[in-house]
Design a protein around this motif. Structure first.
Motif, PDB file in Angstrom:
ATOM      1  N   TYR A 202       0.823  -1.200   0.000  1.00 45.34           N
ATOM      2  CA  TYR A 202       0.000   0.000   0.000  1.00 45.34           C
ATOM      3  C   TYR A 202       0.860   1.254   0.000  1.00 45.34           C
ATOM      4  CZ  TYR A 202      -3.731  -3.152   1.480  1.00 45.34           C
ATOM      5  OH  TYR A 202      -4.635  -4.175   1.566  1.00 45.34           O
ATOM      6  N   LYS A 203       0.288   2.287  -0.592  1.00 43.42           N
ATOM      7  CA  LYS A 203       0.878   3.629  -0.503  1.00 43.42           C
ATOM      8  C   LYS A 203      -0.098   4.505   0.250  1.00 43.42           C
ATOM      9  CE  LYS A 203       1.819   4.810  -4.747  1.00 43.42           C
ATOM     10  NZ  LYS A 203       2.386   5.507  -5.924  1.00 43.42           N
ATOM     11  N   LEU A 204       0.449   5.336   1.100  1.00 45.22           N
ATOM     12  CA  LEU A 204      -0.422   6.147   1.946  1.00 45.22           C
ATOM     13  C   LEU A 204       0.047   7.589   1.939  1.00 45.22           C
ATOM     14  CD1 LEU A 204      -2.484   6.447   4.373  1.00 45.22           C
ATOM     15  CD2 LEU A 204      -0.523   5.992   5.838  1.00 45.22           C
ATOM     16  N   LYS A 205      -0.921   8.494   1.828  1.00 43.50           N
ATOM     17  CA  LYS A 205      -0.566   9.914   1.984  1.00 43.50           C
ATOM     18  C   LYS A 205      -1.569  10.548   2.928  1.00 43.50           C
ATOM     19  CE  LYS A 205       0.195  14.217  -0.374  1.00 43.50           C
ATOM     20  NZ  LYS A 205      -0.189  15.050  -1.501  1.00 43.50           N
ATOM     21  N   ILE A 206      -1.044  11.315   3.853  1.00 46.90           N
ATOM     22  CA  ILE A 206      -1.925  11.890   4.865  1.00 46.90           C
ATOM     23  C   ILE A 206      -1.643  13.366   5.042  1.00 46.90           C
ATOM     24  CG2 ILE A 206      -2.091  12.025   7.389  1.00 46.90           C
ATOM     25  CD1 ILE A 206      -2.629   9.166   7.487  1.00 46.90           C
ATOM     26  N   HIS A 207      -2.707  14.148   5.137  1.00 43.32           N
ATOM     27  CA  HIS A 207      -2.581  15.550   5.563  1.00 43.32           C
ATOM     28  C   HIS A 207      -3.326  15.705   6.859  1.00 43.32           C
ATOM     29  CE1 HIS A 207      -0.606  17.689   2.282  1.00 43.32           C
ATOM     30  NE2 HIS A 207      -1.156  16.780   1.463  1.00 43.32           N
ATOM     31  N   PHE A 208      -2.666  16.369   7.805  1.00 43.75           N
ATOM     32  CA  PHE A 208      -3.375  16.620   9.061  1.00 43.75           C
ATOM     33  C   PHE A 208      -4.107  17.947   8.967  1.00 43.75           C
ATOM     34  CE2 PHE A 208      -0.016  13.728  10.383  1.00 43.75           C
ATOM     35  CZ  PHE A 208      -0.778  12.786  11.035  1.00 43.75           C
ATOM     36  N   GLN A 209      -5.055  18.164   9.840  1.00 44.28           N
ATOM     37  CA  GLN A 209      -5.794  19.422   9.856  1.00 44.28           C
ATOM     38  C   GLN A 209      -4.867  20.570  10.220  1.00 44.28           C
ATOM     39  OE1 GLN A 209      -9.075  19.047  12.549  1.00 44.28           O
ATOM     40  NE2 GLN A 209      -9.979  17.371  11.366  1.00 44.28           N
ATOM     41  N   ASP A 210      -5.216  21.742   9.691  1.00 43.50           N
ATOM     42  CA  ASP A 210      -4.402  22.909  10.000  1.00 43.50           C
ATOM     43  C   ASP A 210      -4.504  23.213  11.479  1.00 43.50           C
ATOM     44  OD1 ASP A 210      -3.682  23.139   7.405  1.00 43.50           O
ATOM     45  OD2 ASP A 210      -5.329  24.493   6.886  1.00 43.50           O
TER      46      ASP A 210
ATOM     47  N   MET B  41       1.995  19.561  16.572  1.00 39.96           N
ATOM     48  CA  MET B  41       2.729  18.309  16.814  1.00 39.96           C
ATOM     49  C   MET B  41       2.495  17.278  15.711  1.00 39.96           C
ATOM     50  SD  MET B  41       2.444  17.624  20.850  1.00 39.96           S
ATOM     51  CE  MET B  41       0.716  17.236  20.781  1.00 39.96           C
ATOM     52  N   GLU B  42       2.508  17.724  14.483  1.00 42.75           N
ATOM     53  CA  GLU B  42       2.247  16.810  13.376  1.00 42.75           C
ATOM     54  C   GLU B  42       3.233  15.644  13.370  1.00 42.75           C
ATOM     55  OE1 GLU B  42       2.086  20.015  13.196  1.00 42.75           O
ATOM     56  OE2 GLU B  42       0.315  20.615  12.072  1.00 42.75           O
ATOM     57  N   ASN B  43       4.467  15.918  13.791  1.00 46.09           N
ATOM     58  CA  ASN B  43       5.461  14.836  13.755  1.00 46.09           C
ATOM     59  C   ASN B  43       5.083  13.708  14.711  1.00 46.09           C
ATOM     60  OD1 ASN B  43       5.957  16.534  15.963  1.00 46.09           O
ATOM     61  ND2 ASN B  43       8.103  15.881  16.070  1.00 46.09           N
TER      62      ASN B  43
ATOM     63  N   ASP C  31      12.121  14.166  15.072  1.00 53.95           N
ATOM     64  CA  ASP C  31      12.746  15.483  14.966  1.00 53.95           C
ATOM     65  C   ASP C  31      11.678  16.546  14.691  1.00 53.95           C
ATOM     66  OD1 ASP C  31      14.226  17.661  14.519  1.00 53.95           O
ATOM     67  OD2 ASP C  31      15.579  16.724  13.039  1.00 53.95           O
ATOM     68  N   GLU C  32      11.650  17.571  15.546  1.00 48.12           N
ATOM     69  CA  GLU C  32      10.606  18.582  15.404  1.00 48.12           C
ATOM     70  C   GLU C  32      10.723  19.374  14.114  1.00 48.12           C
ATOM     71  OE1 GLU C  32      10.017  21.096  18.736  1.00 48.12           O
ATOM     72  OE2 GLU C  32       9.766  19.405  20.131  1.00 48.12           O
ATOM     73  N   GLU C  33      11.911  19.344  13.524  1.00 47.06           N
ATOM     74  CA  GLU C  33      12.087  20.117  12.299  1.00 47.06           C
ATOM     75  C   GLU C  33      11.254  19.566  11.146  1.00 47.06           C
ATOM     76  OE1 GLU C  33      16.225  20.547  11.457  1.00 47.06           O
ATOM     77  OE2 GLU C  33      16.570  21.424  13.443  1.00 47.06           O
ATOM     78  N   THR C  34      10.761  18.373  11.300  1.00 41.72           N
ATOM     79  CA  THR C  34       9.956  17.808  10.208  1.00 41.72           C
ATOM     80  C   THR C  34       8.531  18.366  10.222  1.00 41.72           C
ATOM     81  OG1 THR C  34       9.270  15.961  11.604  1.00 41.72           O
ATOM     82  CG2 THR C  34      11.207  15.620  10.228  1.00 41.72           C
TER      83      THR C  34
ATOM     84  N   ARG D 127       3.448  19.582   7.448  1.00 39.00           N
ATOM     85  CA  ARG D 127       2.350  20.523   7.247  1.00 39.00           C
ATOM     86  C   ARG D 127       2.206  20.867   5.775  1.00 39.00           C
ATOM     87  NH1 ARG D 127       3.104  24.779  12.144  1.00 39.00           N
ATOM     88  NH2 ARG D 127       2.444  23.308  13.758  1.00 39.00           N
ATOM     89  N   ARG D 128       3.344  21.059   5.117  1.00 38.57           N
ATOM     90  CA  ARG D 128       3.296  21.542   3.741  1.00 38.57           C
ATOM     91  C   ARG D 128       3.009  20.408   2.766  1.00 38.57           C
ATOM     92  NH1 ARG D 128       8.497  23.270   3.139  1.00 38.57           N
ATOM     93  NH2 ARG D 128       8.918  21.433   1.887  1.00 38.57           N
TER      94      ARG D 128
END
Lengths: 154, 699
Positions: free
Chosen positions: B181-189, B193-195, B221-224, B229-230
């Motif tokens: 499977y391939k998965l792509k996810i966007h979280f809500q704006d 703490m998306e990471n 890593d918080e830098e992600t 988000r983007r």
């Protein structure tokens, strides 16, 4: 789960070696605190027909119906008029619950294991079959009851 | 999936599966000699559901067996072959049902369902091949144009030319097949703490998937965070679960804005930036067929499917409730009945003029008794499920013992309290086993009598007052009283000279523990356990068992069980200052005796004539040895009691009144007293003993 185990152990520890002592005639008896559910005053007992003479009947303990027996009669001693000191010790073990009428409740005593010995082999009295050990508190002797046997006896 | 979800789902699963297996068994047993198309459809549908549900719960062994049987019935349904060996077919399906039952029992006991069903599946597949082989010559021309059914072993050339529909995402067959499977996810704006959310997601995925790779790689890593988000969060993984399962698993992620899940063929390729429009919560159809299509030949909506849909319609009116909740409700009901009495009969109200109060309490009582009836009604279950299960036992035993027995069932719609049903299934089973094993003669022996070669066992239920009677009657050889008495004597069960025992008394010996007259221990009976299970199980629910046998003609067992255990309508009576409660169903009437109607027979039995009939008098105080009661029959009150066809008049001091009694059992320490069935709490907190009317009769 682990937490629970720990709790029970600690609980067991606090009541270990503790006995509730009570008097029947001139003898002092003891039961392990772990078996004692509560101690209540004498109350009205509903008689049940066709029961052995030592069974007094049933009481209503806050909605639970509990059988009550008279320890004096059970141990083959002369019955005694109930007085102010008479009370009922409610014992429970697994799913058996039973109230026993005793002359008077004395105290909770700590009897460490090294103060407990097996009863002498000579048959003391009829009560002997329910006495598992003999404990000493100071110079007094307490007959320690075998509650499991006492309750499971039909 | 959290533990809680799984627990409640497991419960549902077990409940559903048990019903399905029962249904399956009864369908098969009913139609053993030949299956019509409806039954084949029915079995197919059941197996399909079993397979689907167990695959969903990841019990692959059950799903595997289900799949094999489903294949088998798929073939039967589509090809409808003639001259099948239906007996063998039934055997196969039943052994499948047994397998499922065994595994269910394991799951229920919290063990792992680790039974190996591959051997069974193989046998069933082989059987299918045999049917096909037999059919092939006749059906060959017709079949040539039709695509090969699913289970045909793929000839070597098949893989080269894959059908337009690709591999099925059925978990049962997917033991070793991994979907990618391939998965792509966007979280809500603004969910922050998306990471960490991505990390949790991956962690959750690990339970059901393997080979997980994701971008960005180092989510701790918080830098992600800005990258996720983007651009969103990508992951690729393999899993044995099908698309829908994974999709629903992922959909539960919190703060999810978009989820794109795609199944990919072959090797996973490096992440492609998804240029497809992703503004959608559900993905475009995955490149596989939905799991409903159980075969490559997508069948048109069959009767089965339509039927199932209709069934769903009726099912939506039912909910299944945990029995413990009903028990709790019933306990509360009991408390309510008691406390209602405590309020309305409160001693502080004595002597007051309370017109409106009394009116309102009557209304309250009416509501409470309606409520109580509803609660009790909820717990009533028809005996049919228990009864129909016996078909299977009869069938199995007949095959094993080579006897020909027909089981007739009457009155299976009779309803009994749920708690009671649990305790009577075993006794009924033991009695039926006993009847077939010991009662029904062997074929040769039976041929010598003038009975029909097909033996009959009748299982009947009917209401009788506050009781339910269950009657199990066979037309076998009857109980050999001589043998029973001999055995009873050998076991030291007798207490008086042989000649003094009536046949009836002797027959009751068979309910004692350790009793079996069959010299040979068979698979079914003879070890002497069994019949005493009958009496001990019945004792728990306050029932009794009776046996009545005529040598050469058969045996009748009658089990008498109370309708319900919990609350009875009772009449309170007074004897020597103590209250007793008599179940009202047994009371015909109460009356004052007239001296001229009383007489005593030569052996000292007191009797009374009432409206031209003569009845025995039982003095309750004498029966229970109570002192201080009213001894003059004319001074006390007589209550006419019936139990079955027997009637006696019971002498009590006085009547108190009608009252609902919440039945409590006697304290465990007490031995059973004849004539007492339990005790109950009165409104004022006093205790009243409940009279067991049957005790006055079986002297």
């Amino acid at each position: 789960m682990e937490q629970n185990l720990f709790e029970t152990e600690r609980h067991d520890d606090t009541i270990k070696d503790q006995y509730l002592t009570f008097a029947i005639e001139d003898e002092d008896y003891g039961v392990e605190i772990a078996y004692v559910k509560e101690i209540i005053k004498m109350q009205s007992i509903t008689k049940v027909p066709e029961m052995p003479s030592f069974i007094e009947g049933i009481i209503n303990l806050r909605g639970d119906l509990i059988g009550v027996l008279d320890v004096r009669k059970r141990f083959g001693k002369m019955p005694k008029e109930h007085d102010e000191e008479t009370c009922i010790i409610v014992l429970s073990y697994s799913d058996y619950t039973l109230g026993m009428i005793v002359d008077a409740v004395q105290e909770t005593a700590i009897i460490p294991e090294d103060r407990i010995s097996a009863p002498p082999s000579a048959k003391l009295s009829y009560a002997n079959q329910f006495v598992r050990n003999i404990g000493r508190v100071g110079d007094e002797v307490k007959l320690l009851m075998d509650v499991e046997r006492f309750l499971a006896q039909d | 999936m959290s533990d809680f979800d799984r627990e409640s789902m497991l419960e549902m699963f077990i409940f559903e599966m048990t019903q399905l297996v029962d249904q399956l068994e009864s369908t098969i047993v009913q139609s053993e000699s030949e299956y019509n198309i409806d039954q084949i459809n029915e079995i197919f549908r059941i197996m399909h559901t079993i397979k689907g549900s167990s695959a969903m719960m990841m019990f692959d062994n059950i799903a595997g067996v289900g799949h094999s049987i489903e294949d088998l019935f798929y073939y039967l349904r589509e090809e409808n072959p003639k001259n099948l060996d239906y007996k063998r077919l039934s055997d196969h399906v039943l052994s499948g049902a047994d397998f499922v039952k065994e595994e269910l029992a394991k799951i229920q006991n919290g063990e792992k369902a680790d039974g190996d069903g591959t051997e069974l599946s193989k046998t069933i597949d082989k059987f299918l091949q045999q049917i096909k082989g037999k059919e092939a010559p006749a059906a060959a021309p017709a079949k040539a144009s039709a695509p090969a059914p699913a289970a045909t072993p793929a000839p070597a050339s098949t893989p080269a030319a894959p059908p337009p529909v690709v591999e099925l995402p059925i978990s049962s067959t997917a033991g070793d097949y991994m979907h990618k499977y391939k998965l792509k996810i966007h979280f809500q704006d603004g969910c922050e703490m998306e990471n960490i959310r991505a990390y949790t997601l991956v962690h959750n995925l690990q339970e059901i998937a393997s080979d997980i790779t994701h971008v960005p790689h180092d989510v701790i890593d918080e830098e992600t965070i800005p990258i996720i988000r983007r651009d969103g969060f990508y992951a690729e993984f393999s899993s044995a679960n099908d698309y829908h399962f994974i999709h629903s698993h992922l959909s539960s992620t919190v703060y999810l804005r978009e989820l794109t899940l795609e199944e990919v063929e072959g090797d996973i390729v490096t992440p492609v930036v998804a240029d497809a429009p992703v503004v959608q919560t559900t993905v475009e159809a995955p490149p596989v067929t939905a799991p409903e299509d159980i075969s490559p030949i997508a069948p048109p909506p069959t009767e089965a499917a339509i039927d199932a849909a209709q069934k769903k319609g009726t099912a939506s009116h039912m909910i299944s409730v945990n029995v413990s909740k009903l028990d709790a409700l019933l306990n509360l009901m009991g408390e309510l009945v008691i406390s209602e009495a405590m309020v309305t009969q409160n001693s502080e109200l004595d002597g007051l003029q309370l017109e409106s109060f009394n009116k309102e309490t009557r209304q309250l009582r009416k509501i409470i008794s309606n409520l109580q009836q509803t609660v009790m009604g909820m717990r009533m279950v028809p005996l049919s499920a228990t009864f129909f299960r016996m078909h299977r036992i009869v069938r199995d035993m007949c095959r094993q013992l080579d006897k020909d027995v027909q089981l007739d069932i009457i009155g299976e719609e009779t309803e009994v309290d749920k708690n009671i049903i649990e305790h009577i299934a075993d006794p009924i089973m033991h009695i039926i086993r006993n009847s077939i094993d010991h009662g029904i003669e062997l074929k040769e022996e039976r041929a010598k009598t003038d009975k029909s070669s097909k033996a009959r066992v009748l299982l009947e239920a009917k209401n009788a007052g506050g009781d339910v009677l269950i009657i199990i009657k066979d037309d076998g050889r009857g109980i050999n009283t001589e043998k029973v008495l001999k055995k009873a004597k050998a076991n030291g069960l007798t207490s008086k000279p042989d000649s003094e025992y009536t046949d009836r008394e002797i027959q009751q010996f068979i309910f004692l523990p350790g009793f079996s007259t069959n010299e040979q221990v068979t698979a079914y009976s003879g070890r002497g356990v069994g019949m005493d299970v009958v009496s001990s199980n019945l004792e728990i629910v306050g029932g009794t068992a009776l046996v009545d046998s005529v040598p050469g003609e058969g045996t009748t067992f009658t089990l008498k069980i109370p309708l319900t255990l919990a609350i009875i309508e009772g009449m309170s009576v007074l004897v020597a200052g103590a209250q007793y409660t008599i179940p009202i169903v047994h009371i015909i009437k109460s009356f004052k005796a007239q001296q001229e109607n009383l007489f005593t027979d030569p052996s000292g039995n007191e009797m009374i004539t009432e409206r031209g009939e003569i009845f025995n008098i039982v003095r309750l105080h004498e029966f229970f040895n109570i002192d201080g009661a009213v001894t003059d029959v004319c001074e006390g009150t007589l209550i006419m009691l019936e139990n079955g066809e027997h009637v006696v008049c019971l002498l009590v001091d006085d009547l108190i009144g009608q009252q609902q009694a919440v039945v409590k059992s006697m304290p465990k320490y007490f031995r059973k007293v004849r004539g007492l069935s339990g005790c109950t709490l009165l409104g004022n907190g006093d205790i009243s003993l409940i009279i067991d009317v049957a005790g006055f009769f079986d002297k």
